[in-house]
Design an enzyme around this catalytic site. Sequence first.
Site, mmCIF file in Angstrom:
data_model
loop_
_atom_site.group_PDB
_atom_site.id
_atom_site.type_symbol
_atom_site.label_atom_id
_atom_site.label_comp_id
_atom_site.label_asym_id
_atom_site.label_seq_id
_atom_site.Cartn_x
_atom_site.Cartn_y
_atom_site.Cartn_z
ATOM 1 N N ASP A 181 0.857 -1.196 0.000
ATOM 2 C CA ASP A 181 0.000 0.000 0.000
ATOM 3 C C ASP A 181 0.896 1.250 0.000
ATOM 4 O O ASP A 181 2.113 1.142 0.081
ATOM 5 C CB ASP A 181 -0.940 0.005 1.210
ATOM 6 C CG ASP A 181 -0.181 0.035 2.541
ATOM 7 O OD1 ASP A 181 0.865 -0.622 2.638
ATOM 8 O OD2 ASP A 181 -0.637 0.730 3.472
ATOM 9 N N HIS A 516 1.628 -9.217 -2.907
ATOM 10 C CA HIS A 516 0.521 -8.261 -2.778
ATOM 11 C C HIS A 516 1.147 -6.868 -2.822
ATOM 12 O O HIS A 516 1.650 -6.366 -1.813
ATOM 13 C CB HIS A 516 -0.228 -8.480 -1.467
ATOM 14 C CG HIS A 516 -1.363 -7.526 -1.286
ATOM 15 N ND1 HIS A 516 -2.592 -7.705 -1.896
ATOM 16 C CD2 HIS A 516 -1.462 -6.373 -0.599
ATOM 17 C CE1 HIS A 516 -3.393 -6.706 -1.572
ATOM 18 N NE2 HIS A 516 -2.727 -5.872 -0.789
ATOM 19 N N ASP A 565 1.682 -17.869 -3.337
ATOM 20 C CA ASP A 565 2.339 -16.757 -4.041
ATOM 21 C C ASP A 565 1.292 -16.099 -4.942
ATOM 22 O O ASP A 565 1.304 -16.287 -6.151
ATOM 23 C CB ASP A 565 3.533 -17.300 -4.836
ATOM 24 C CG ASP A 565 4.355 -16.174 -5.451
ATOM 25 O OD1 ASP A 565 4.038 -14.991 -5.216
ATOM 26 O OD2 ASP A 565 5.325 -16.486 -6.175
ATOM 27 N N GLU A 574 2.282 -10.199 1.261
ATOM 28 C CA GLU A 574 2.638 -8.792 1.087
ATOM 29 C C GLU A 574 4.141 -8.648 1.312
ATOM 30 O O GLU A 574 4.814 -9.559 1.788
ATOM 31 C CB GLU A 574 1.841 -7.903 2.065
ATOM 32 C CG GLU A 574 1.954 -6.433 1.708
ATOM 33 C CD GLU A 574 0.787 -5.564 2.202
ATOM 34 O OE1 GLU A 574 -0.147 -6.101 2.809
ATOM 35 O OE2 GLU A 574 0.836 -4.345 1.953
HETATM 36 O O1 9MR Z 1 2.676 -6.382 9.825
HETATM 37 C C1 9MR Z 1 1.383 -6.069 10.291
HETATM 38 C C2 9MR Z 1 0.864 -7.247 11.091
HETATM 39 O O2 9MR Z 1 1.641 -7.435 12.248
HETATM 40 C C3 9MR Z 1 -0.587 -7.020 11.444
HETATM 41 O O3 9MR Z 1 -1.094 -8.190 12.066
HETATM 42 C C4 9MR Z 1 -1.401 -6.680 10.185
HETATM 43 C C5 9MR Z 1 -2.867 -6.432 10.455
HETATM 44 O O4 9MR Z 1 -3.042 -5.308 11.222
HETATM 45 O O5 9MR Z 1 -0.838 -5.539 9.540
HETATM 46 C C6 9MR Z 1 0.474 -5.721 9.113
HETATM 47 O O6 9MR Z 1 0.934 -4.531 8.561
HETATM 48 C C7 9MR Z 1 0.369 -4.068 7.351
HETATM 49 C C8 9MR Z 1 -0.025 -2.617 7.586
HETATM 50 O O7 9MR Z 1 -1.069 -2.553 8.502
HETATM 51 C C9 9MR Z 1 -0.386 -1.871 6.304
HETATM 52 N N1 9MR Z 1 0.631 -2.025 5.297
HETATM 53 C C10 9MR Z 1 0.956 -3.410 5.014
HETATM 54 C C11 9MR Z 1 1.433 -4.116 6.256
HETATM 55 C C12 9MR Z 1 1.887 -5.541 5.954
HETATM 56 O O8 9MR Z 1 0.841 -6.393 5.625
#
Ligand code: 9MR
Length: 596
Positions: A181, A516, A565, A574
């Site tokens: 994102d 992602h 994947d 991601e």
């Molecule tokens: O790394 C984060 C993980 O520990 C959390 O469980 C998750 C859900 O809140 O979010 C992950 O972080 C994401 C972030 O909120 C937005 N950008 C992408 C991050 C990686 O997925």
Amino acid sequence: MKMLAPVALLAVAAQTPPPAIHLSQLGFLPDGPKRAIVATNGDAPLEWRVLDAAGKVVASGRTQPGGFDEASGDRLQIVDFGAVTAPGEYRLAIAGAESRPFAVRAGLFAPLAKGALNFFYQQRAGVPIEARFAGGDRWARPAGHPREVAACFKGKDPRGTDWPGCAYTIDVTGGWYDAGDHGKYVVNGGIALWTLLNLHEVAAPFPDRSAALPEAGNGVPDLLDEARYQLEFMLKMQVPEGTRTPLPVGHQRGGGAMNLTMLDAGGMAHHKIADANWTRLPMRPADDREARLLYPPSTAATLNLAAVAAQGARLWRTTDPAFAARCLEAAKRAFAAAERNPNVYAATAFTGSGGYGDGEVADEFFWAASELFATTGDPAYRAVLTRSGRWADAATREPSWSDVALLGTISLATAPGIDPAIATHERARIVALADRFLAERDRAGYRLPYGGTRYPWGSNGAILNRGMVLGVAHRLTGAAKYREGMIDAADYVLGRNPIDQSYVAGFGWKPLANPHHRFWAPSLDPSLPGPPPGTLSGGANNTAFADPVAKRSEGKCAAQRCYADDVGAFAWNEVAINWNAPLVWVAAYLDRPPRQ
Ligand code: 9MR
């Protein structure tokens, strides 16, 4: 009868398929450990042979039975072919199966370290990404958010809390996009930046002109150049002095509107700058038309800023004293603001971006006080850190964005000139933790320093952070076992896992291809590039089946197999700055461990 024979043969074949051989797809260092894990049906040891390119047997032996492994769902045999030290190309043969060819060679980690660092350049917001630095035309793109002058979120969030907005806008151009994102988050930005800065402090592996960067050639180590791009952004996120604004104090559970209290927020840091609504995939950063907003300050973000700005003040002290002074002033101001407002937890009800909500900031206080003490030697910070529960506790976990105490511990153990009473205490905690990770490694089926069957979101980041802790223990003690443990962590991420996945793009025969990510999304738009070499996937996750792809496997996959994947699998596949950073750390350290 004639009909029966082939059926019977087939049945036998189905019962005993050739074993699946799992090993690092990067290859092996001549002087490093060499392990393969083999999934079989039985527990009897098997004969194995290593063949060179000409088919000659150069080593052989018997596997060590590993039994049934819950994390993978496999019954395992372990092959240790560490006796093969001559550089060359080899295959491993075992019970009718043969591995792909793999290399034994010095220098294998250098391109991985370089690629993993280049990920950060490619995640830069605010500047065009140029083909000559990005590894080719396909990764070039126009600047995303080139002039980001943002106002604060104003109005009701989905929980009903009414936010007043703020009287100012801030130019927060720059920094790294967090992940797939386009959000820029101070909390997660902090640990990612710290990791690169710590790598510089511990091993300084990227001198000037060693990386592909616009700043290469400026006389400053390239790792500091990349880190500064993010640090300058983090400094911009600081709330102007004299700002009074209503914020939520304390834990406010329940779903309704929060109570806000008027506070002096000057010196705090905004939690994030991000899109007002989730944008669709695929999307080039330059095509993002969503409103970009500053979200309310939080104590955690403020302490992240204090910590990395204090760390930066130490690392730029001789290179750029004026910048170092600016960092230190910001760090002190942020720390004071956090002490004034110690329990403003991130409001997470907003749409359009990740929460990074953290309801416990004792670890952030410890981290920030540690960095400030390491930089200034000021007894006031020493008093804060030694009074913290995190000083007295045994360190039990690898660092993560929500649990950052160990970052302070590592700085106190590795920064120059720390009072020996402090440094010795922290070194002992790190070595004890590293020993614990090695013990887990010895029990884990795939022999990675991560035991158990709970794989969190971004497990590859957690595993590599353990690799980093092992690397720090190696730096502190010189003991080879810690370097071996690091290699075990790297080997898992590079293919020694039940699904033969190299979780790193560009490395191995089954590399990450469809993360992602809004730009590296060729499966959604063939004109877009795949992930550049050195990009790490978050990896297996059996604790949050949050996306539609993962949901289909809920309750059906062994921990290390909860992965695909697939561009749609945001909980599994991601990429993120806090996961790629320990990949840089581990790969660069394995490439060139600093002299003891
Ligand atoms: O790394 C984060 C993980 O520990 C959390 O469980 C998750 C859900 O809140 O979010 C992950 O972080 C994401 C972030 O909120 C937005 N950008 C992408 C991050 C990686 O997925």
